[in-house]
Design a protein around this motif. Sequence first.
Motif, short mmCIF file in Angstrom:
data_model
loop_
_atom_site.label_atom_id
_atom_site.label_comp_id
_atom_site.label_asym_id
_atom_site.label_seq_id
_atom_site.Cartn_x
_atom_site.Cartn_y
_atom_site.Cartn_z
N GLN A 43 157.31 -1.32 52.46
CA GLN A 43 156.41 -1.89 51.44
C GLN A 43 155.84 -0.92 50.53
OE1 GLN A 43 152.64 -3.27 53.05
NE2 GLN A 43 153.02 -5.12 51.87
N LEU A 44 155.91 -1.22 49.12
CA LEU A 44 155.29 -0.41 48.14
C LEU A 44 154.03 -0.78 47.79
CD1 LEU A 44 156.45 1.80 46.53
CD2 LEU A 44 156.90 0.00 44.59
N GLN A 45 153.06 0.29 47.65
CA GLN A 45 151.78 0.00 47.35
C GLN A 45 151.50 0.93 45.87
OE1 GLN A 45 148.81 1.23 50.06
NE2 GLN A 45 147.24 0.29 48.77
N ALA A 46 151.40 0.21 45.00
CA ALA A 46 150.98 0.79 43.58
C ALA A 46 149.87 1.09 43.47
CB ALA A 46 151.68 -0.17 42.51
N ALA A 55 152.76 5.70 43.85
CA ALA A 55 152.78 4.62 44.65
C ALA A 55 153.06 5.18 45.93
CB ALA A 55 153.98 3.90 44.41
N CYS A 57 154.80 4.42 49.74
CA CYS A 57 155.91 3.68 50.75
C CYS A 57 155.37 3.60 52.15
CB CYS A 57 157.10 4.14 50.45
SG CYS A 57 158.37 3.32 50.98
N THR A 98 157.00 -5.49 47.41
CA THR A 98 155.66 -5.06 46.93
C THR A 98 154.72 -5.85 47.84
OG1 THR A 98 155.73 -7.05 45.40
CG2 THR A 98 156.68 -4.86 44.40
N LEU A 104 161.70 -5.44 45.23
CA LEU A 104 161.87 -4.67 44.06
C LEU A 104 163.46 -4.70 43.85
CD1 LEU A 104 160.49 -2.73 42.08
CD2 LEU A 104 161.38 -0.87 43.72
N THR A 108 163.70 -4.49 38.02
CA THR A 108 162.24 -4.83 38.07
C THR A 108 161.85 -3.61 37.11
OG1 THR A 108 162.18 -5.55 40.28
CG2 THR A 108 160.09 -4.54 39.46
N TRP A 110 158.76 -1.31 36.32
CA TRP A 110 157.76 -0.52 37.06
C TRP A 110 156.41 -0.83 36.68
CZ3 TRP A 110 157.71 1.24 41.49
CH2 TRP A 110 156.73 2.06 41.95
N VAL A 113 155.15 -4.06 38.37
CA VAL A 113 154.68 -3.77 39.57
C VAL A 113 153.10 -3.53 39.53
CG1 VAL A 113 155.09 -2.36 41.57
CG2 VAL A 113 156.87 -3.26 40.46
N ALA A 117 149.25 -5.20 40.49
CA ALA A 117 148.59 -4.53 41.22
C ALA A 117 147.13 -4.25 40.55
CB ALA A 117 149.16 -3.42 41.88
#
Length: 119
Positions: A43-46, A55, A57, A98, A104, A108, A110, A113, A117
């Motif tokens: 999971q990617l947290q921006a 970000a 991961c 995301t 992603l 995509t 960036w 994203v 967020a």
Amino acid sequence: HTVLLRSDGVAVACGDEEPCCLPVPEAGVSYVPAVAFPDFVVQLQAKGGPHARAAECHSIAGSTLAALTIAEEELGQRVLCQLTRELGRPGTRLRVVTLCGDVLTESTKWADVFAYAGG
């Protein structure tokens, strides 16, 4: 849709739209699990910043696996390449999700994203 392989070799499909029908394979052919390139899902947290964006991961369990900074104009392809290097998971297919649940892709943007967020 999701396709599941039962222990007896029968493939079963499920999803939002019913019915889900899989074609019966020809004689002598059967479905096999896709283990050659198993998915590695993260999971990617921006996080926002003035000129570059950060970000983190995370594993599905919530452990931080990597942190990165990416210029706003970058596309997902570069992000995926950087994460693949940092995570060091050869032989797996990286799937980055995301916080809003989108996967992603190489195309995509960036900046999109981060727009979601609120970064």
